[in-house]
Design a protein around this motif. Structure first.
Motif, PDB file in Angstrom:
ATOM      1  N   LYS A   1      -4.302  73.269  21.780  1.00  0.00           N
ATOM      2  CA  LYS A   1      -4.557  74.613  21.264  1.00  0.00           C
ATOM      3  C   LYS A   1      -3.289  75.438  21.230  1.00  0.00           C
ATOM      4  O   LYS A   1      -3.049  76.190  20.272  1.00  0.00           O
ATOM      5  N   LYS A   2      -2.452  75.326  22.260  1.00  0.00           N
ATOM      6  CA  LYS A   2      -1.197  76.070  22.308  1.00  0.00           C
ATOM      7  C   LYS A   2      -0.281  75.693  21.157  1.00  0.00           C
ATOM      8  O   LYS A   2       0.562  76.498  20.734  1.00  0.00           O
ATOM      9  N   ARG A   3      -0.445  74.491  20.623  1.00  0.00           N
ATOM     10  CA  ARG A   3       0.407  74.000  19.546  1.00  0.00           C
ATOM     11  C   ARG A   3      -0.300  74.011  18.196  1.00  0.00           C
ATOM     12  O   ARG A   3       0.189  73.437  17.223  1.00  0.00           O
TER      13      ARG A   3
ATOM     14  N   ASP B   1       1.738  67.117  29.645  1.00  0.00           N
ATOM     15  CA  ASP B   1       3.123  67.371  30.040  1.00  0.00           C
ATOM     16  C   ASP B   1       3.433  66.839  31.442  1.00  0.00           C
ATOM     17  O   ASP B   1       4.567  66.969  31.912  1.00  0.00           O
TER      18      ASP B   1
ATOM     19  N   ARG C   1      -7.852  68.931  19.050  1.00  0.00           N
ATOM     20  CA  ARG C   1      -7.998  68.460  20.419  1.00  0.00           C
ATOM     21  C   ARG C   1      -7.664  66.976  20.543  1.00  0.00           C
ATOM     22  O   ARG C   1      -7.141  66.527  21.569  1.00  0.00           O
TER      23      ARG C   1
ATOM     24  N   ASP D   1       0.175  73.898  37.704  1.00  0.00           N
ATOM     25  CA  ASP D   1      -0.146  74.543  36.433  1.00  0.00           C
ATOM     26  C   ASP D   1       0.201  73.673  35.232  1.00  0.00           C
ATOM     27  O   ASP D   1      -0.156  74.001  34.099  1.00  0.00           O
TER      28      ASP D   1
ATOM     29  N   ARG E   1      -6.176  72.416  26.006  1.00  0.00           N
ATOM     30  CA  ARG E   1      -5.322  73.601  26.010  1.00  0.00           C
ATOM     31  C   ARG E   1      -3.921  73.281  25.501  1.00  0.00           C
ATOM     32  O   ARG E   1      -3.293  74.099  24.838  1.00  0.00           O
ATOM     33  N   TRP E   2      -3.440  72.060  25.804  1.00  0.00           N
ATOM     34  CA  TRP E   2      -2.137  71.635  25.301  1.00  0.00           C
ATOM     35  C   TRP E   2      -2.140  71.640  23.774  1.00  0.00           C
ATOM     36  O   TRP E   2      -1.206  72.123  23.137  1.00  0.00           O
TER      37      TRP E   2
ATOM     38  N   LEU F   1      -0.011  71.207  32.357  1.00  0.00           N
ATOM     39  CA  LEU F   1      -1.094  70.583  31.613  1.00  0.00           C
ATOM     40  C   LEU F   1      -0.894  69.070  31.605  1.00  0.00           C
ATOM     41  O   LEU F   1       0.237  68.589  31.564  1.00  0.00           O
TER      42      LEU F   1
ATOM     43  N   SER G   1      -3.201  71.481  35.350  1.00  0.00           N
ATOM     44  CA  SER G   1      -3.600  72.526  34.389  1.00  0.00           C
ATOM     45  C   SER G   1      -3.946  73.873  35.004  1.00  0.00           C
ATOM     46  O   SER G   1      -4.434  74.768  34.319  1.00  0.00           O
TER      47      SER G   1
END
Length: 214
Positions: free
Chosen positions: A9-11, A191, A15, A186, A6-7, A188, A164
């Motif tokens: 994908k957000k950027r 981070d 993967r 929450d 998800r980290w 990820l 996450s």
């Protein structure tokens, strides 16, 4: 250690970049252990269910594991960290297995902190293996099962952190977590910084632990 995908994908990144950043988070966390009283840390790196992921992602994860051992083993060993594995890491390729064997042997005498990595690990299967081993000895008790768990020899689990935003244990240390304190964040995993770790430890320190007796 959840949230690498998800980290990325957000950027709008592949993967693999999320996993790479996740390894850096591991590196920073292990270094931060020197400034804590943590006796043992266990990281869930690869579950038995992860074999269902695409082959290229498994290859990326395996390559990152090899790179981490090659690049960080000297620092880990010099810091007095003892490496430990739970799960069946023999399922990985021969090169990875040889690197892991070498890392375990090199750090076996270290006593500053125990860093356990869960590789090809699933808690339900672990409990079944332990129960069968206890039954083979003719003593199916809590103590007998505990002696045959992958974590035998490690301190009792005090705090379980899940990153996450997922609020479940995902087949991780189910037996061991019976009276552990649970901490969900929450953040990820890529981070998740030493500051976040200290926040979790401070939160744990403020809890009143109960074990069913009152």
């Amino acid at each position: 250690m959840d949230g690498n995908g998800r980290w990325a994908k957000k950027r709008l990144l592949p993967r693999a970049m999320g996993h790479k950043k996740g390894v850096e988070a591991v590196r920073q966390l292990v270094r931060a252990l020197r400034d804590t009283d943590v006796e043992a840390l266990t990281l869930y790196a690869f579950s038995t269910e992860n074999w269902g992921r695409p082959a290229d992602e498994i290859a990326d994860l395996t390559a990152l594991m090899k790179h981490f051992i090659r690049s960080d083993l000297d620092e880990i060993a010099d810091a007095g960290v003892r490496l430990n594995i739970i799960g069946d890491y023999s399922a990985f390729d021969e090169e990875a297995v040889a690197l892991i064997d070498g890392a375990l042997e090199r750090t076996a005498a270290n006593t500053a902190v125990t860093l356990t990595i869960a590789l090809n690990y699933g808690s339900q299967a672990e409990i079944v293996r332990a129960a069968r081993a206890a039954a083979a000895e003719g003593e199916v008790t809590e103590e007998a099962i505990a002696r045959h768990l992958d974590t035998a020899g490690l301190p009792p689990l005090d705090l379980l952190i899940r990153t996450s935003g997922e609020v479940r244990l995902s087949n991780f240390l189910l037996w061991q977590a019976a009276y552990a304190e649970l901490y969900f964040t929450d953040v990820l995993w890529p981070d998740f910084s030493p500051a976040h770790f200290r926040e979790a430890l401070d939160h744990f320190a403020g809890r009143e632990r109960r074990y069913g007796g009152r």
